[in-house]
Write an enzyme that holds these catalytic residues in place. Structure first.
Site, PDB file in Angstrom:
ATOM      1  N   ARG A 121       0.813  -1.220   0.000  1.00 33.34           N
ATOM      2  CA  ARG A 121       0.000   0.000   0.000  1.00 33.34           C
ATOM      3  C   ARG A 121       0.843   1.266   0.000  1.00 33.34           C
ATOM      4  O   ARG A 121       0.309   2.365  -0.169  1.00 33.34           O
ATOM      5  CB  ARG A 121      -0.942  -0.021   1.202  1.00 33.34           C
ATOM      6  N   GLN A 127      -1.809   2.440  -5.745  1.00 30.79           N
ATOM      7  CA  GLN A 127      -2.933   3.001  -5.003  1.00 30.79           C
ATOM      8  C   GLN A 127      -4.279   2.728  -5.661  1.00 30.79           C
ATOM      9  O   GLN A 127      -5.279   2.525  -4.975  1.00 30.79           O
ATOM     10  CB  GLN A 127      -2.728   4.502  -4.813  1.00 30.79           C
ATOM     11  N   ASP A 130      -5.827  -0.785  -4.650  1.00 29.53           N
ATOM     12  CA  ASP A 130      -5.906  -1.079  -3.223  1.00 29.53           C
ATOM     13  C   ASP A 130      -7.321  -1.476  -2.810  1.00 29.53           C
ATOM     14  O   ASP A 130      -8.158  -0.624  -2.482  1.00 29.53           O
ATOM     15  CB  ASP A 130      -5.428   0.138  -2.435  1.00 29.53           C
ATOM     16  N   SER A 133      -8.441  -0.545   0.930  1.00 28.09           N
ATOM     17  CA  SER A 133      -8.874   0.839   1.141  1.00 28.09           C
ATOM     18  C   SER A 133     -10.229   1.109   0.509  1.00 28.09           C
ATOM     19  O   SER A 133     -11.095   1.753   1.112  1.00 28.09           O
ATOM     20  CB  SER A 133      -7.835   1.814   0.564  1.00 28.09           C
ATOM     21  N   TYR A 232       3.537   2.983  12.572  1.00 30.83           N
ATOM     22  CA  TYR A 232       3.168   1.644  12.132  1.00 30.83           C
ATOM     23  C   TYR A 232       4.064   0.563  12.720  1.00 30.83           C
ATOM     24  O   TYR A 232       3.607  -0.523  13.044  1.00 30.83           O
ATOM     25  CB  TYR A 232       3.196   1.569  10.600  1.00 30.83           C
TER      26      TYR A 232
END
Length: 384
Positions: A121, A127, A130, A133, A232
């Site tokens: 990602r 993108q 994805d 998402s 993260y």
């Protein structure tokens, strides 16, 4: 070259992998598309709409498998269909790779299977592929509407001649794509929103949407670690975890609505709300557990069911929220798949739609290599 579209299990899934608009895009790329009859009905796409877009309709899933080199799906293929696969075929879908029990069979049959959930990602070129998402965004929105439907009071503040109606207090646990959309939606409906996440860096995102960050004090050393990793890769200390639990417990005790979004690919969902906290919540309050399909964030949840605790708290085990918005979820998912499938075509073929396509499978490619869980007779997925 044909791309096949398999009908999902209608008992638990209403989405379809390829929509009529996606068929048009694939046709422009030089593909033929064959769709199992009725595959799109759960998302309100009729067989005629696929025909108008240039697709062919097959009577059964077996017919689709027989004709197609690339097979698209929402979930993993049923075992009965897996047995019909032949060497060289490609499967593209959300295959739940870390729980998938069919990977050895795919490898043995010489099938290349791409699990869309494994998309890197952080890659800018990825993108538009994805799926996590695109589906989580819609799920966060719908979760708030589910909560509003279950809650016995309105979300916004009302000033009436009979008295003032206080706004609902909403707490969002987990501030990823779904959580951020849930914050935005709850605010639009007039609720007071608080949010928490293990990543302190999410504070700015929460506040930019009008939510209140449930702040947990941390040492200078921890703050620096969290900042340097972007949050993260940060592993909080045991003391921070305890402090956060106290802050969250207090917020939930005063909440009207709680929406939990935390999921870890390939693992059981982390437990965020325990019975001790549930026992403190008000009668009539509602929890939407968006992770119910992978074990749940809320103790006592039951996937696809709504239960009421002894003290009157309603727990909604929302295992597959994107399927509740099947038409739009399918549109976005199909676009994700089309964008990925484009990467499988030799660049010259993609530019010349008059010539038959040639597949350009490249396990060194940063996207293909990351998504391929089986290829060339081998299971490529690293165990977790």
């Amino acid at each position: 070259m044909k791309i096949g579209v398999i009908s999902a299990d209608s008992a638990r899934e209403s989405r379809v992998a390829i929509t009529p608009d996606a068929v048009k895009k694939l046709r422009k790329l030089g593909f033929e598309v064959v769709i199992q009859s009725g595959a799109g009905l759960g998302a309100f796409y009729t067989d005629d709409s696929y025909k108008t877009a240039g697709g062919e309709i097959a009577a059964s899933s077996t017919d689709v498998i027989t004709q197609s080199q690339i097979i698209t799906t929402v979930d993993d293929l049923p075992a009965a269909l897996t047995e019909q696969l032949t060497s060289g075929q490609i499967i593209v879908g959300m295959l739940d790779p870390y729980r998938n029990t069919q990977l050895d069979t795919y490898a043995a049959k010489g099938v290349t299977a791409f699990a869309m959930e494994l998309l890197p990602r952080t890659l800018s070129r990825a993108q538009n592929m994805d799926v996590l998402s695109s589906q989580a965004n819609l799920a966060g929105y719908k979760a708030v509407l589910l909560a509003a439907n279950e809650y016995s009071r309105p979300f916004p503040m009302f000033m009436t001649s009979a008295g003032t109606v206080k706004p609902a207090k909403v707490v969002i646990l987990g501030v990823g794509v779904a959580g951020l959309q849930a914050i935005a939606t709850a605010k639009r409906l007039g609720a007071v929103v608080e949010a928490s996440d293990l990543r302190p860096t999410a504070k700015e995102q929460v506040e930019s949407l009008g939510g209140k960050w449930l702040d947990v004090p941390m040492s200078d050393e921890e703050a620096q670690k969290a900042k340097s990793t972007g949050g993260y890769a940060w592993t909080p200390s045991e003391q921070y975890m305890k402090d956060q639990a106290i802050v969250v417990d207090k917020a939930l005790s005063n909440a009207d609505i709680v929406i939990t979004t935390a999921q870890i690919p390939g693992r059981q969902a982390p437990r965020l709300v325990h019975k001790a906290t549930l026992d403190k919540m008000k009668a009539g309050s509602v929890l939407i557990d968006m992770a119910a399909g992978t074990g749940g964030n809320v103790e006592g949840n039951v996937a696809d069911e709504t239960i009421t605790t002894d003290n009157g708290v309603r727990i909604v085990g929302a295992a597959n929220i994107p399927s509740m918005l099947a038409a739009q979820s399918s549109d976005l998912y199909a676009n994700n798949l089309v964008n990925f499938i484009t990467t499988l075509i030799a660049s010259d073929d993609a530019a010349d739609t008059t010539a038959p396509n040639t597949l350009a499978l490249d396990m060194e490619d940063e996207i293909q290599g990351a998504l391929a869980v089986t290829h060339d007779g081998q299971v490529r997925l690293a165990k977790r």
